[in-house]
Design a protein around this motif. Structure first.
Motif, PDB file in Angstrom:
ATOM      1  N   ALA A  81       0.911  -1.191  -0.014  1.00 28.22           N
ATOM      2  CA  ALA A  81      -0.005   0.112  -0.045  1.00 28.22           C
ATOM      3  C   ALA A  81       0.802   1.263  -0.012  1.00 28.22           C
ATOM      4  N   PRO A  82       0.492   2.132  -0.650  1.00 25.47           N
ATOM      5  CA  PRO A  82       1.253   3.649  -0.800  1.00 25.47           C
ATOM      6  C   PRO A  82       1.669   4.113   0.360  1.00 25.47           C
ATOM      7  N   HIS A  83       1.105   4.102   1.388  1.00 33.60           N
ATOM      8  CA  HIS A  83       1.418   4.732   2.688  1.00 33.60           C
ATOM      9  C   HIS A  83       2.576   3.924   3.356  1.00 33.60           C
ATOM     10  N   LEU A  84       2.340   2.547   3.248  1.00 29.07           N
ATOM     11  CA  LEU A  84       3.267   1.806   3.762  1.00 29.07           C
ATOM     12  C   LEU A  84       4.711   1.842   2.967  1.00 29.07           C
ATOM     13  N   ALA A  85       4.499   1.925   1.697  1.00 26.58           N
ATOM     14  CA  ALA A  85       5.690   1.817   0.892  1.00 26.58           C
ATOM     15  C   ALA A  85       6.358   3.166   1.034  1.00 26.58           C
ATOM     16  N   ALA A  86       5.630   4.355   1.097  1.00 24.22           N
ATOM     17  CA  ALA A  86       6.149   5.590   1.395  1.00 24.22           C
ATOM     18  C   ALA A  86       7.075   5.504   2.874  1.00 24.22           C
ATOM     19  N   ARG A  87       6.408   5.059   3.832  1.00 30.37           N
ATOM     20  CA  ARG A  87       7.184   4.832   5.218  1.00 30.37           C
ATOM     21  C   ARG A  87       8.430   3.934   5.089  1.00 30.37           C
ATOM     22  N   ALA A  88       8.250   2.974   4.315  1.00 30.82           N
ATOM     23  CA  ALA A  88       9.608   2.117   3.891  1.00 30.82           C
ATOM     24  C   ALA A  88      10.543   2.644   3.634  1.00 30.82           C
ATOM     25  N   ALA A  89      10.216   3.678   2.638  1.00 34.66           N
ATOM     26  CA  ALA A  89      11.308   4.636   1.880  1.00 34.66           C
ATOM     27  C   ALA A  89      11.658   5.617   2.551  1.00 34.66           C
ATOM     28  N   GLY A  90      10.864   6.041   3.747  1.00 36.43           N
ATOM     29  CA  GLY A  90      11.486   7.124   4.546  1.00 36.43           C
ATOM     30  C   GLY A  90      11.120   8.461   3.835  1.00 36.43           C
ATOM     31  N   VAL A  91       9.919   8.612   3.029  1.00 34.46           N
ATOM     32  CA  VAL A  91       9.458   9.672   2.526  1.00 34.46           C
ATOM     33  C   VAL A  91       7.797   9.823   3.172  1.00 34.46           C
ATOM     34  N   ALA A  92       7.424  10.897   2.649  1.00 34.77           N
ATOM     35  CA  ALA A  92       5.940  11.270   3.193  1.00 34.77           C
ATOM     36  C   ALA A  92       5.171  11.508   1.906  1.00 34.77           C
ATOM     37  N   ILE A  93       4.083  11.056   1.438  1.00 38.81           N
ATOM     38  CA  ILE A  93       3.333  11.725   0.489  1.00 38.81           C
ATOM     39  C   ILE A  93       2.358  12.884   0.796  1.00 38.81           C
ATOM     40  N   ASP A  94       2.863  13.643   0.138  1.00 43.55           N
ATOM     41  CA  ASP A  94       2.421  15.201   0.235  1.00 43.55           C
ATOM     42  C   ASP A  94       1.501  15.458  -0.732  1.00 43.55           C
TER      43      ASP A  94
END
Length: 225
Positions: A81-94
């Motif tokens: 899921a995008p929010h989990l993928a972003a967390r794993a990559a150390g970024v936040a989806i703005d």
């Protein structure tokens, strides 16, 4: 109808194929059209950087002259899921970043097909989901229903949820392998219960060329090639 948002009853139900077919149909009508995959997880490293297969398909069906990043501003490697993928990559989806990318496309094209990730209520971050982002813009939504066991419940729940937040423009029946028994009856059941038009039935394994002939934009009065 300048922009439509494509969501699905689940992941893997054919959102990209339908989005590409609608882009092809718009371009066949002489319109300058572009696909937009704001967030894509499940991407691979290439010499040009991270690339997502669905976003590349949208880019291929868009009007020429676009860079990959214009179609897919947030590309994430893990296929989760995008929010989990972003967390794993150390970024936040703005969402503001997504807004800016969309506005650049919208200024240059007559039709925009925005493809979500997974289903309607997939989170983007800890506070915002795709449903919130789309509802804030009041984009009309097209629901792709993967014709398989359980699709009636998933489709009716999603249609109800969408209708509460933003215009529900219509739905597409996408036939999936190995083939749902009595799919015609399932389509008719949904047609009777969903208060939005059926925009087309996509045959199993259909190419983009074929799918484009079976679909219509919500603002078309008939599904004519």
């Amino acid at each position: 109808m300048h922009t439509i948002f494509i969501t699905g009853t689940d992941t893997g139900v054919g959102k990209t194929r339908v989005a590409c077919a609608l882009l092809r149909r718009a371009r066949d009508r002489g319109l300058r059209a572009a696909g937009f995959k704001p967030v894509a997880s499940g991407s691979e490293h290439t010499p040009a950087g991270l690339r997502n297969e669905d976003a590349q398909a949208l880019l291929a069906e868009s009007a020429p002259g676009l860079d990959y990043d214009a179609v897919n501003p947030v590309t994430l490697e893990p296929a989760i899921a995008p929010h989990l993928a972003a967390r794993a990559a150390g970024v936040a989806i703005d969402p503001l970043r997504l807004d800016r990318a969309y506005e650049c496309l919208a200024a240059q094209h007559e039709r925009i097909v925005v493809e979500g990730a997974g289903g309607w209520r997939v989170p983007l971050n800890d506070r915002t989901g795709f449903d919130d982002w789309v509802a804030a813009r009041r984009w009309p939504v097209v629901l792709v229903v993967g014709m398989r066991l359980g699709c009636i419940n998933h489709a009716l729940l999603t249609a109800e949820a969408v209708s509460r937040r933003t215009p529900f423009a219509g739905w597409v029946a996408n036939l999936l392998p190995p083939g749902q028994p009595h799919w015609e009856e399932n389509v008719e059941t949904l047609r009777q219960r969903i208060d939005a038009p059926l925009l087309g039935i996509v045959p199993m394994h259909a190419s983009v060329d074929v799918a484009a002939t079976q679909l219509r934009w919500p603002d078309e009065t008939a599904a004519t090639p």
